[in-house]
Design a protein around this motif. Structure first.
Motif, PDB file in Angstrom:
ATOM      1  N   LEU A  87     -11.648  -6.468   9.729  1.00 10.44           N
ATOM      2  CA  LEU A  87     -10.224  -6.381  10.050  1.00 10.44           C
ATOM      3  C   LEU A  87     -10.009  -5.094  10.840  1.00 10.44           C
ATOM      4  O   LEU A  87      -9.802  -4.028  10.266  1.00 10.44           O
ATOM      5  CB  LEU A  87      -9.374  -6.377   8.770  1.00 10.44           C
ATOM      6  CG  LEU A  87      -7.898  -6.792   8.894  1.00 10.44           C
ATOM      7  CD1 LEU A  87      -7.249  -6.874   7.521  1.00 10.44           C
ATOM      8  CD2 LEU A  87      -7.093  -5.861   9.790  1.00 10.44           C
ATOM      9  N   ARG A  90      -5.666  -3.014  12.630  1.00 16.62           N
ATOM     10  CA  ARG A  90      -4.604  -3.388  11.698  1.00 16.62           C
ATOM     11  C   ARG A  90      -3.295  -2.683  12.079  1.00 16.62           C
ATOM     12  O   ARG A  90      -3.269  -1.485  12.347  1.00 16.62           O
ATOM     13  CB  ARG A  90      -5.010  -3.005  10.277  1.00 16.62           C
ATOM     14  CG  ARG A  90      -3.973  -3.308   9.231  1.00 16.62           C
ATOM     15  CD  ARG A  90      -4.503  -2.975   7.838  1.00 16.62           C
ATOM     16  NE  ARG A  90      -4.610  -4.167   7.035  1.00 16.62           N
ATOM     17  CZ  ARG A  90      -5.315  -4.247   5.919  1.00 16.62           C
ATOM     18  NH1 ARG A  90      -5.980  -3.218   5.485  1.00 16.62           N
ATOM     19  NH2 ARG A  90      -5.364  -5.373   5.244  1.00 16.62           N
ATOM     20  N   GLU A  91      -2.229  -3.470  12.122  1.00 19.05           N
ATOM     21  CA  GLU A  91      -0.867  -2.983  12.378  1.00 19.05           C
ATOM     22  C   GLU A  91      -0.691  -2.348  13.753  1.00 19.05           C
ATOM     23  O   GLU A  91       0.292  -1.647  13.991  1.00 19.05           O
ATOM     24  CB  GLU A  91      -0.436  -2.001  11.281  1.00 19.05           C
ATOM     25  CG  GLU A  91      -0.397  -2.649   9.901  1.00 19.05           C
ATOM     26  CD  GLU A  91      -0.011  -1.681   8.805  1.00 19.05           C
ATOM     27  OE1 GLU A  91       0.134  -0.474   9.067  1.00 19.05           O
ATOM     28  OE2 GLU A  91       0.137  -2.139   7.648  1.00 19.05           O
ATOM     29  N   THR A 105     -14.020  -8.251  16.676  1.00 16.39           N
ATOM     30  CA  THR A 105     -13.458  -9.052  15.588  1.00 16.39           C
ATOM     31  C   THR A 105     -13.855 -10.515  15.724  1.00 16.39           C
ATOM     32  O   THR A 105     -14.289 -11.158  14.765  1.00 16.39           O
ATOM     33  CB  THR A 105     -11.926  -8.924  15.564  1.00 16.39           C
ATOM     34  OG1 THR A 105     -11.570  -7.555  15.340  1.00 16.39           O
ATOM     35  CG2 THR A 105     -11.312  -9.788  14.469  1.00 16.39           C
ATOM     36  N   ASP A 149      -1.404  -7.778  13.311  1.00 20.20           N
ATOM     37  CA  ASP A 149      -2.837  -7.994  13.066  1.00 20.20           C
ATOM     38  C   ASP A 149      -3.399  -9.010  14.055  1.00 20.20           C
ATOM     39  O   ASP A 149      -4.066  -9.980  13.677  1.00 20.20           O
ATOM     40  CB  ASP A 149      -3.075  -8.465  11.629  1.00 20.20           C
ATOM     41  CG  ASP A 149      -2.694  -7.419  10.596  1.00 20.20           C
ATOM     42  OD1 ASP A 149      -2.765  -6.213  10.921  1.00 20.20           O
ATOM     43  OD2 ASP A 149      -2.320  -7.791   9.480  1.00 20.20           O
ATOM     44  N   TYR A 152      -7.322  -9.977  13.998  1.00 22.57           N
ATOM     45  CA  TYR A 152      -7.720 -10.645  12.760  1.00 22.57           C
ATOM     46  C   TYR A 152      -7.074 -12.024  12.649  1.00 22.57           C
ATOM     47  O   TYR A 152      -7.753 -13.026  12.395  1.00 22.57           O
ATOM     48  CB  TYR A 152      -7.312  -9.778  11.570  1.00 22.57           C
ATOM     49  CG  TYR A 152      -7.706 -10.329  10.222  1.00 22.57           C
ATOM     50  CD1 TYR A 152      -9.033 -10.284   9.794  1.00 22.57           C
ATOM     51  CD2 TYR A 152      -6.765 -10.885   9.363  1.00 22.57           C
ATOM     52  CE1 TYR A 152      -9.406 -10.778   8.555  1.00 22.57           C
ATOM     53  CE2 TYR A 152      -7.123 -11.389   8.126  1.00 22.57           C
ATOM     54  CZ  TYR A 152      -8.451 -11.330   7.722  1.00 22.57           C
ATOM     55  OH  TYR A 152      -8.806 -11.826   6.498  1.00 22.57           O
TER      56      TYR A 152
END
Length: 231
Positions: A87, A90-91, A105, A149, A152
């Protein structure tokens, strides 16, 4: 059953190896780092039921060699759990994304399972009651997209599609295929705030492999209790 698990040296993969061995299955624990795998898996009471398999899901030669080794030593397998995942980013907003991390990823979360199935499917089709479990996520649901995300979520949506295509392809061989949402669980990826326990999720996934759930989902995308997930 002989069950191949990728990313078996930590998090959900470690829990799956533990519960699977406790239930009497022979676990083929796919790990990138064999020494680290030995440290984390050897202390289990059922460690003799766990065989470490050097396997890097981003390296096709590594996977081909692993499949050859497993075939030479065991002949066939009964299940594949494509658990290895990352992951990254993230954000991050779309403006902030590092596209190299997005590519990495997909390399792990999508292309990894595709490579593993490519090389291990011939060992799976020899069995009678076999299955492929791709560890997905609710983040891959298009219906419940939440605007974040990106790497992901998109990789898991693609994994769901791969699972659906694969399900159709192997149906004639009586192989079950599921993309499983494991829940938000306490792992390195899930974090300490996660309410779920990887052991509980592992038990649910093993129940699916063992045929203990009646699964009525139209699609391959389900949760670890065998219930349908929104596409």
């Amino acid at each position: 059953m002989r069950i191949l698990i990728t990313g078996a040296n930590r998090g959900l993969g470690l829990a799956l190896a533990q519960i699977g061995a406790e239930r009497g299955h022979h676990i083929l624990a796919g790990v990138r780092d064999v020494l680290q795998g030995e440290e984390r898996l050897a202390h289990f009471d059922f460690s003799k039921s766990i065989t470490l398999v050097p396997l890097d899901v981003t390296n096709e030669d590594s996977i081909a060699n692993a499949a050859h080794t497993v075939k030479e030593n065991f002949g066939t397998i009964d299940a594949i759990i494509n658990n290895a995942g990352v992951l990254y980013e993230r954000e991050k907003t779309i403006e902030e994304l590092d596209i190299t991390k997005v590519q990495q990823t997909f390399d792990v979360n999508l292309f990894g399972p595709m490579r593993v199935v490519k090389h291990f499917l011939p060992l799976l089709v020899m069995g009678d009651s076999t299955s492929i479990i791709n560890i997905s996520s609710e983040a891959g649901s298009i219906e419940n997209a939440y605007g974040g995300d990106y790497a992901y979520a998109a990789s898991k949506t693609a994994l769901n599609m791969f699972s659906e295509q694969l399900k159709k392809y192997v149906k004639r061989n009586n192989i079950e295929v599921y993309a499983v949402h494991p829940g938000w669980i306490k792992t390195d990826m899930g974090g300490d705030r996660a309410p779920g326990n990887p052991i509980d999720t592992a038990k649910g996934i093993l129940d699916i492999i063992e045929g203990k759930h009646t699964i009525n989902s139209k699609y391959a995308f389900i949760n670890h209790q065998g219930e349908s997930m929104p596409i």
